[in-house]
Design an enzyme around this catalytic site. Structure first.
Site, PDB file in Angstrom:
ATOM      1  N   ASP A 100      45.022  29.217  45.270  1.00 35.70           N
ATOM      2  CA  ASP A 100      43.902  29.251  44.333  1.00 35.70           C
ATOM      3  C   ASP A 100      43.355  27.837  44.195  1.00 35.70           C
ATOM      4  O   ASP A 100      44.104  26.898  43.904  1.00 35.70           O
ATOM      5  CB  ASP A 100      44.360  29.764  42.966  1.00 35.70           C
ATOM      6  N   ASP A 123      39.529  43.644  39.872  1.00 42.92           N
ATOM      7  CA  ASP A 123      40.350  42.956  38.879  1.00 42.92           C
ATOM      8  C   ASP A 123      40.256  43.740  37.581  1.00 42.92           C
ATOM      9  O   ASP A 123      39.153  43.992  37.081  1.00 42.92           O
ATOM     10  CB  ASP A 123      39.844  41.530  38.673  1.00 42.92           C
TER      11      ASP A 123
END
Length: 238
Positions: free
Chosen positions: A8, A129
């Site tokens: 990330d 998500d």
């Protein structure tokens, strides 16, 4: 089942967040390409990259470290975060990205997902998500009234390569993935489903694999913290 080590990216560094909160950041490596090379050296067959700044900005922000990873590593990589138009999709694929992940636009502009999947077969994934079963967008900052399974089914005929399902409440918390919800989604659609969020132990990986229907798992913090040994995990999943 494929294990995707996660990198990330925030402000050019490899980080992890807790519950997607940009204010709860731990920096794990100042050199994301070096981190990627470590994962490849351990034997991974894919990399999962997220442009966190890009997810909020709506356009790529961490392009430089992503390009450095693509140049340094021979394995395919998938990238999500701020990819919201055909020009950006084409640019990333031209640069050697194996798969783009479309999240926010899957809710706001599903026709773009279909167009991209037609234009770039096998190279488009949808990132779903969810918080309590409902899709969240724009770096998880905005909640919708769209149910994950309904949105996933709407792409059944689009030709997308995979669905990456993240349970936001599990992400970065080292509390284990939402196996029941991920398995239910994988059984509800024919599209391969990749589990994300909370994958934090060898037991988690074994439980995901034992469902027999989950195609992959993404893990980040557990690999950095040493809770999962990447080489050992890859052997387990073979």
């Amino acid at each position: 089942m494929i294990l995707y080590p996660a990198i990330d990216l925030k402000d050019g560094k490899a980080v992890r967040l807790v519950h997607g909160d940009m204010d709860q950041t731990t920096v794990f490596n100042d050199d994301p390409a070096a981190q990627a090379k470590e994962f490849v050296a351990a034997g991974c067959s894919w990399l999962h990259l997220v442009d966190l700044n890009g997810a909020f900005a709506g356009e790529p922000v961490n392009a430089a470290p992503v390009e450095a990873i693509l140049k340094a590593c021979p394995v395919p990589a998938q990238l999500g975060g701020g990819i919201r138009d055909m020009a950006t999709i084409a640019r990333w694929i031209d640069k050697g990205l194996a798969r783009v992940i479309l999240g926010t636009v899957a809710v706001e502009n599903p026709d773009l997902v279909r167009e991209a999947a037609r234009e770039f077969p096998g190279k488009v994934a949808v990132g779903l998500d969810a918080r309590n079963g409902f899709v969240a967008t724009r770096g998880w900052a905005e909640e919708t009234d769209v149910q994950v399974t309904d949105l996933a089914r709407s792409f059944e005929d689009a030709g997308i390569a995979a669905i990456i399902y993240t349970d936001i409440l599990r992400d970065g918390a080292m509390k284990g993935p939402n196996i029941a919800a991920t398995e239910a989604l994988a059984r509800a659609v024919d599209i391969p489903v990749i589990a994300s969020g909370g994958v934090s132990s060898m037991d988690d990986l074994k439980a995901l694999k034992d469902t027999g229907v989950i195609a992959g798992a993404i893990s980040g913090r557990a690999l950095y913290d040493g809770a999962i040994d990447l080489s050992e995990a890859l052997s387990l999943l073979k």
